[in-house]
Design a protein around this motif. Structure first.
Motif, PDB file in Angstrom:
ATOM      1  N   LEU A  41       0.841  -1.204   0.000  1.00  0.00           N
ATOM      2  CA  LEU A  41       0.000   0.000   0.000  1.00  0.00           C
ATOM      3  C   LEU A  41       0.873   1.250   0.000  1.00  0.00           C
ATOM      4  CD1 LEU A  41      -2.778   1.394   0.277  1.00  0.00           C
ATOM      5  CD2 LEU A  41      -2.495   1.192   2.766  1.00  0.00           C
ATOM      6  N   VAL A  42       0.592   2.136  -0.940  1.00  0.00           N
ATOM      7  CA  VAL A  42       1.276   3.423  -1.051  1.00  0.00           C
ATOM      8  C   VAL A  42       0.281   4.513  -0.683  1.00  0.00           C
ATOM      9  CG1 VAL A  42       2.324   5.066  -2.677  1.00  0.00           C
ATOM     10  CG2 VAL A  42       2.810   2.618  -2.880  1.00  0.00           C
ATOM     11  N   VAL A  43       0.712   5.463   0.150  1.00  0.00           N
ATOM     12  CA  VAL A  43      -0.121   6.625   0.484  1.00  0.00           C
ATOM     13  C   VAL A  43       0.640   7.864   0.031  1.00  0.00           C
ATOM     14  CG1 VAL A  43      -1.252   7.953   2.299  1.00  0.00           C
ATOM     15  CG2 VAL A  43      -1.166   5.450   2.464  1.00  0.00           C
ATOM     16  N   GLU A  44       0.001   8.642  -0.828  1.00  0.00           N
ATOM     17  CA  GLU A  44       0.583   9.879  -1.342  1.00  0.00           C
ATOM     18  C   GLU A  44      -0.227  11.065  -0.823  1.00  0.00           C
ATOM     19  OE1 GLU A  44       3.302  10.338  -4.185  1.00  0.00           O
ATOM     20  OE2 GLU A  44       3.698   8.886  -2.604  1.00  0.00           O
ATOM     21  N   VAL A  45       0.468  12.070  -0.331  1.00  0.00           N
ATOM     22  CA  VAL A  45      -0.169  13.297   0.146  1.00  0.00           C
ATOM     23  C   VAL A  45       0.022  14.353  -0.936  1.00  0.00           C
ATOM     24  CG1 VAL A  45      -0.227  15.054   1.949  1.00  0.00           C
ATOM     25  CG2 VAL A  45       0.304  12.682   2.544  1.00  0.00           C
ATOM     26  N   ASP A  46      -1.069  14.794  -1.519  1.00  0.00           N
ATOM     27  CA  ASP A  46      -1.018  15.739  -2.631  1.00  0.00           C
ATOM     28  C   ASP A  46      -1.308  17.160  -2.177  1.00  0.00           C
ATOM     29  OD1 ASP A  46      -0.522  13.610  -4.280  1.00  0.00           O
ATOM     30  OD2 ASP A  46      -2.557  13.487  -5.072  1.00  0.00           O
ATOM     31  N   GLY A  47      -0.356  18.034  -2.397  1.00  0.00           N
ATOM     32  CA  GLY A  47      -0.536  19.455  -2.133  1.00  0.00           C
ATOM     33  C   GLY A  47      -0.876  20.181  -3.418  1.00  0.00           C
ATOM     34  N   ALA A  48      -0.824  21.498  -3.385  1.00  0.00           N
ATOM     35  CA  ALA A  48      -1.177  22.334  -4.534  1.00  0.00           C
ATOM     36  C   ALA A  48      -0.400  21.989  -5.806  1.00  0.00           C
ATOM     37  CB  ALA A  48      -0.999  23.798  -4.167  1.00  0.00           C
ATOM     38  N   PRO A  49       0.896  21.677  -5.750  1.00  0.00           N
ATOM     39  CA  PRO A  49       1.619  21.371  -6.992  1.00  0.00           C
ATOM     40  C   PRO A  49       1.059  20.176  -7.766  1.00  0.00           C
ATOM     41  CG  PRO A  49       3.173  21.734  -5.204  1.00  0.00           C
ATOM     42  CD  PRO A  49       1.795  21.697  -4.599  1.00  0.00           C
ATOM     43  N   HIS A  50       0.362  19.291  -7.092  1.00  0.00           N
ATOM     44  CA  HIS A  50      -0.153  18.103  -7.764  1.00  0.00           C
ATOM     45  C   HIS A  50      -1.309  18.416  -8.706  1.00  0.00           C
ATOM     46  CE1 HIS A  50       2.241  14.928  -5.863  1.00  0.00           C
ATOM     47  NE2 HIS A  50       2.341  15.804  -4.883  1.00  0.00           N
ATOM     48  N   VAL A  51      -1.949  19.558  -8.533  1.00  0.00           N
ATOM     49  CA  VAL A  51      -3.026  19.946  -9.445  1.00  0.00           C
ATOM     50  C   VAL A  51      -2.461  20.098 -10.852  1.00  0.00           C
ATOM     51  CG1 VAL A  51      -4.688  21.764 -10.000  1.00  0.00           C
ATOM     52  CG2 VAL A  51      -4.380  21.033  -7.622  1.00  0.00           C
ATOM     53  N   VAL A  72      -3.103   5.158  -2.690  1.00  0.00           N
ATOM     54  CA  VAL A  72      -4.174   5.977  -2.128  1.00  0.00           C
ATOM     55  C   VAL A  72      -3.649   7.402  -2.072  1.00  0.00           C
ATOM     56  CG1 VAL A  72      -5.544   6.454  -0.067  1.00  0.00           C
ATOM     57  CG2 VAL A  72      -5.127   4.088  -0.767  1.00  0.00           C
ATOM     58  N   ARG A  73      -4.355   8.308  -2.712  1.00  0.00           N
ATOM     59  CA  ARG A  73      -3.967   9.716  -2.697  1.00  0.00           C
ATOM     60  C   ARG A  73      -4.922  10.494  -1.796  1.00  0.00           C
ATOM     61  NH1 ARG A  73      -0.225  11.618  -5.944  1.00  0.00           N
ATOM     62  NH2 ARG A  73       0.695  10.092  -7.370  1.00  0.00           N
ATOM     63  N   VAL A  74      -4.343  11.315  -0.937  1.00  0.00           N
ATOM     64  CA  VAL A  74      -5.123  12.173  -0.055  1.00  0.00           C
ATOM     65  C   VAL A  74      -4.591  13.593  -0.206  1.00  0.00           C
ATOM     66  CG1 VAL A  74      -5.646  10.332   1.580  1.00  0.00           C
ATOM     67  CG2 VAL A  74      -3.633  11.737   1.949  1.00  0.00           C
ATOM     68  N   SER A  75      -5.451  14.560  -0.052  1.00  0.00           N
ATOM     69  CA  SER A  75      -4.996  15.946  -0.197  1.00  0.00           C
ATOM     70  C   SER A  75      -4.372  16.422   1.112  1.00  0.00           C
ATOM     71  CB  SER A  75      -6.155  16.862  -0.589  1.00  0.00           C
ATOM     72  OG  SER A  75      -6.979  17.124   0.516  1.00  0.00           O
ATOM     73  N   SER A  76      -3.397  17.291   0.970  1.00  0.00           N
ATOM     74  CA  SER A  76      -2.749  17.835   2.167  1.00  0.00           C
ATOM     75  C   SER A  76      -3.753  18.623   3.002  1.00  0.00           C
ATOM     76  CB  SER A  76      -1.543  18.689   1.791  1.00  0.00           C
ATOM     77  OG  SER A  76      -1.913  19.731   0.928  1.00  0.00           O
ATOM     78  N   ALA A  77      -4.692  19.293   2.347  1.00  0.00           N
ATOM     79  CA  ALA A  77      -5.716  20.041   3.089  1.00  0.00           C
ATOM     80  C   ALA A  77      -6.580  19.100   3.916  1.00  0.00           C
ATOM     81  CB  ALA A  77      -6.577  20.855   2.123  1.00  0.00           C
ATOM     82  N   ALA A  78      -6.929  17.943   3.353  1.00  0.00           N
ATOM     83  CA  ALA A  78      -7.748  16.983   4.093  1.00  0.00           C
ATOM     84  C   ALA A  78      -6.998  16.446   5.310  1.00  0.00           C
ATOM     85  CB  ALA A  78      -8.173  15.836   3.183  1.00  0.00           C
ATOM     86  N   VAL A  79      -5.700  16.231   5.163  1.00  0.00           N
ATOM     87  CA  VAL A  79      -4.913  15.745   6.302  1.00  0.00           C
ATOM     88  C   VAL A  79      -4.985  16.749   7.447  1.00  0.00           C
ATOM     89  CG1 VAL A  79      -2.581  15.205   7.118  1.00  0.00           C
ATOM     90  CG2 VAL A  79      -3.358  14.336   4.909  1.00  0.00           C
ATOM     91  N   ILE A  80      -4.897  18.011   7.132  1.00  0.00           N
ATOM     92  CA  ILE A  80      -4.928  19.050   8.165  1.00  0.00           C
ATOM     93  C   ILE A  80      -6.341  19.279   8.691  1.00  0.00           C
ATOM     94  CG2 ILE A  80      -4.476  21.500   8.635  1.00  0.00           C
ATOM     95  CD1 ILE A  80      -1.939  19.708   8.271  1.00  0.00           C
ATOM     96  N   ASP A  81      -7.326  19.344   7.787  1.00  0.00           N
ATOM     97  CA  ASP A  81      -8.688  19.728   8.180  1.00  0.00           C
ATOM     98  C   ASP A  81      -9.593  18.569   8.586  1.00  0.00           C
ATOM     99  OD1 ASP A  81      -7.968  22.339   7.550  1.00  0.00           O
ATOM    100  OD2 ASP A  81      -8.772  22.203   5.509  1.00  0.00           O
ATOM    101  N   ARG A  82      -9.323  17.375   8.031  1.00  0.00           N
ATOM    102  CA  ARG A  82     -10.209  16.229   8.270  1.00  0.00           C
ATOM    103  C   ARG A  82      -9.382  14.968   8.478  1.00  0.00           C
ATOM    104  NH1 ARG A  82     -11.664  18.528   3.709  1.00  0.00           N
ATOM    105  NH2 ARG A  82     -11.393  16.674   2.445  1.00  0.00           N
ATOM    106  N   LEU A  83      -8.472  15.007   9.426  1.00  0.00           N
ATOM    107  CA  LEU A  83      -7.535  13.910   9.644  1.00  0.00           C
ATOM    108  C   LEU A  83      -8.248  12.585   9.889  1.00  0.00           C
ATOM    109  CD1 LEU A  83      -4.653  12.884   9.900  1.00  0.00           C
ATOM    110  CD2 LEU A  83      -4.707  13.556  12.317  1.00  0.00           C
ATOM    111  N   GLU A  84      -9.270  12.561  10.699  1.00  0.00           N
ATOM    112  CA  GLU A  84      -9.959  11.296  10.998  1.00  0.00           C
ATOM    113  C   GLU A  84     -10.563  10.677   9.742  1.00  0.00           C
ATOM    114  OE1 GLU A  84      -9.756   9.450  13.706  1.00  0.00           O
ATOM    115  OE2 GLU A  84      -8.395  11.002  14.429  1.00  0.00           O
ATOM    116  N   GLU A  85     -11.050  11.508   8.849  1.00  0.00           N
ATOM    117  CA  GLU A  85     -11.603  11.022   7.578  1.00  0.00           C
ATOM    118  C   GLU A  85     -10.488  10.398   6.719  1.00  0.00           C
ATOM    119  OE1 GLU A  85     -13.293  13.313   3.729  1.00  0.00           O
ATOM    120  OE2 GLU A  85     -14.267  13.844   5.627  1.00  0.00           O
TER     121      GLU A  85
END
Length: 104
Positions: A41-51, A72-85
């Motif tokens: 399993l790979v988890v990638e955290v995507d910030g603004a540059p990934h757009v 699995v890609r997750v947005s950096s904003a989601a990590v900060i704002d909705r970590l449990e999700e």
């Protein structure tokens, strides 16, 4: 690492998912943010540059997928704002990958 990667690493490194994760792991010629080798399993955290590089990310994901890995890609904003999700999404992926492991 970015702030969001630090936040997520704090959760993953404590084995709260029941799996051992590596950070900044080299795979198939790429460096991925987080990798759980036992379950592939790979988890990638995507910030603004990934757009701007979405097509490149899709090509990279396809290569990793052909290697038998789940990305699995997750947005950096989601990590900060909705970590449990985000953690629930990763937990679901961990469960799915474990179910595909051969019986031991």
């Amino acid at each position: 690492m970015t702030l969001s990667e630090h936040v997520l690493w704090r959760e993953l490194r404590m084995r709260r998912m029941g799996e051992s994760f590596r950070r900044q792991a080299p795979l198939s010629g790429f460096v991925v943010d987080f990798f759980a080798p036992r379950i592939g399993l790979v988890v990638e955290v995507d910030g603004a540059p990934h757009v701007a590089q979405a097509a490149r990310d899709r090509a990279r994901d396809a290569i990793l997928d052909r290697s038998g890995l789940l990305v699995v890609r997750v947005s950096s904003a989601a990590v900060i704002d909705r970590l449990e999700e985000v953690l629930a999404t990763i937990r679901d992926a961990v469960t799915t990958r474990r179910a595909k492991l051969p019986p031991s």
